[in-house]
Every structure is written in C-alpha cells, then in structure tokens.
Design an enzyme around this catalytic site. Sequence first.
Site, PDB file in Angstrom:
ATOM      1  N   LEU A 104       0.866  -1.171   0.000  1.00  0.00           N
ATOM      2  CA  LEU A 104       0.000   0.000   0.000  1.00  0.00           C
ATOM      3  C   LEU A 104       0.905   1.223   0.000  1.00  0.00           C
ATOM      4  O   LEU A 104       1.947   1.229   0.671  1.00  0.00           O
ATOM      5  CB  LEU A 104      -0.909   0.023   1.233  1.00  0.00           C
ATOM      6  CG  LEU A 104      -2.001  -1.037   1.318  1.00  0.00           C
ATOM      7  CD1 LEU A 104      -2.746  -0.920   2.648  1.00  0.00           C
ATOM      8  CD2 LEU A 104      -2.978  -0.923   0.164  1.00  0.00           C
ATOM      9  N   ASP A 105       0.525   2.260  -0.736  1.00  0.00           N
ATOM     10  CA  ASP A 105       1.342   3.458  -0.804  1.00  0.00           C
ATOM     11  C   ASP A 105       1.565   4.067   0.574  1.00  0.00           C
ATOM     12  O   ASP A 105       0.787   3.831   1.513  1.00  0.00           O
ATOM     13  CB  ASP A 105       0.681   4.505  -1.704  1.00  0.00           C
ATOM     14  CG  ASP A 105       0.687   4.108  -3.170  1.00  0.00           C
ATOM     15  OD1 ASP A 105       1.475   3.216  -3.536  1.00  0.00           O
ATOM     16  OD2 ASP A 105      -0.104   4.687  -3.938  1.00  0.00           O
ATOM     17  N   TYR A 106       2.593   4.864   0.689  1.00  0.00           N
ATOM     18  CA  TYR A 106       2.961   5.538   1.940  1.00  0.00           C
ATOM     19  C   TYR A 106       1.779   6.283   2.541  1.00  0.00           C
ATOM     20  O   TYR A 106       1.539   6.242   3.755  1.00  0.00           O
ATOM     21  CB  TYR A 106       4.119   6.506   1.647  1.00  0.00           C
ATOM     22  CG  TYR A 106       4.615   7.297   2.824  1.00  0.00           C
ATOM     23  CD1 TYR A 106       5.415   6.702   3.795  1.00  0.00           C
ATOM     24  CD2 TYR A 106       4.316   8.658   2.947  1.00  0.00           C
ATOM     25  CE1 TYR A 106       5.896   7.442   4.877  1.00  0.00           C
ATOM     26  CE2 TYR A 106       4.791   9.400   4.021  1.00  0.00           C
ATOM     27  CZ  TYR A 106       5.582   8.785   4.980  1.00  0.00           C
ATOM     28  OH  TYR A 106       6.047   9.513   6.045  1.00  0.00           O
TER      29      TYR A 106
END
Length: 244
Positions: A104-106
């Site tokens: 999952l993105d930051y």
Amino acid sequence: MEKVRLQKFMADAGVASRRKSEEMIATGHVRVNGKTVVEMGVKVDHSDKIEVDGMPLETEKKRYILMYKPRGVISAVTDDKDRKVVTDLLKDDVRERVYPIGRLDYDTSGLLLLTNDGEFANHLMHPRYHVDKSYVAKVEGTLTTDEIRSLEKGIKLTGYTSARSKVTVMSKDKKKHSSIVRIVIHEGHNHQVKNMFDAVGHQVIKLSRERYDFLTLEGLVSGQYRDLSRQEVADLKKEITDRK
C-alpha cells in the site's frame, strides 16, 4: 522431506519472495553446504546447511498476519530513508521474518497482509487468481456515468490497461466538490487506483483498502494487527486452488 528448489525453500522459510530469493542466489548471497550457489536448479532439504549473507537459514513456522496499516508507513521491511515500515508496528510476539504481500502506498491506509509463506504470497499477488481488493477513495469532483463505465471496462494506463473493475459512488459533497467512491480491483500495479482516477480526471485525496477478498478490518484500529485463523488461511488457499 522431498528436496525442493533452493529459491522455493528460501521463500517458504520467510527470507523473501521466490523472485527476490532468485535475485539473491544469482548475485551470490547464498551458500549451500559451504559453497556459494548462483544457479537456479539446485535442490535442497532440511538436511542441507543453507546460509544467506553468512547467516544460517532456520526454517520458521508459517505466519499469516492481517494489519490495519496507517498512513505514513512504508509497506516494506526496510527503508533507505529510515522511515517507519510496517514491520516496525509488530511487537515481540512476532518473531518470524514476515514481509508484506504486495504493498500500500505511503499515504494509503487499510488492510495489508504479511507472511513468511512465499508461495502463498506469490499466489495472492498474481492477477490471474483474481483476488478482489476493495478500496474506498475520496476524490475531487463527481464521476460521470461515462467515467464510471470507462473505469469498470478497463482504462489505458502507462504500460498496461487495467482489468475490469467495479465502481460505486457512495456519496457526493457538492460544497467541497468531492466524492467518496468504492472501487474493487484484482490487480496490484504501483499507484494503480490513484492512476485510474487520474486517468478520468479525478485526483485521489484520500485512499484506504477496506477489504482483501473476504477479509476485512473489523475489530482493528489503525496500527493494530491480528493473526489470520487457520480457517481463513485454508479458505484463501482453497480459493487460489479453485481458480488455477
């Protein structure tokens, strides 16, 4: 125990995914019975002495963890910028070397699975098994019927065309000129959901993954995690087998 390929043995032991294990072998990081191995065809079992970067490889029990990943945390086990990673959230009760299944993105929160079972992870990440992942996005503006249809049919992005998806507009805020939209996909390209909405002219303001196949975040708050039950693991494996 029947001998298996070295990269599979490493993945099953929780070193890394099978593909990453192959890279480690090819670049000389692995020794078997005192000799550096760079070929992919070598087979091993528990009677062999295997070392990764000089450290003996010990087989671990399989661990399957469901985490509510907060925003501002990297979906990795290390980060060259010394930012917080998801394994930093694990307590002393997790001694196995688990790693995230996909990412999952930051700045994206939500459901993330971690494991030391490489084969299990690879199957869940492979798009041909059609494991649904449901996201809720706050986006700028309001999607038109044509834009929804384009997203659901599959939209051309850099290097690929997205597979079919399911899009539901949950609410609209005309004053803030934004919408809450649920999108269900089974792929996992980098920034895919954000790129899909960008492609139809709606920037993602906030994004969270709320469901992974039949798994949800019920009972967890941001930063918490739990082990998958034996039945949940069995059900996931059965679904993968049924889709082969």
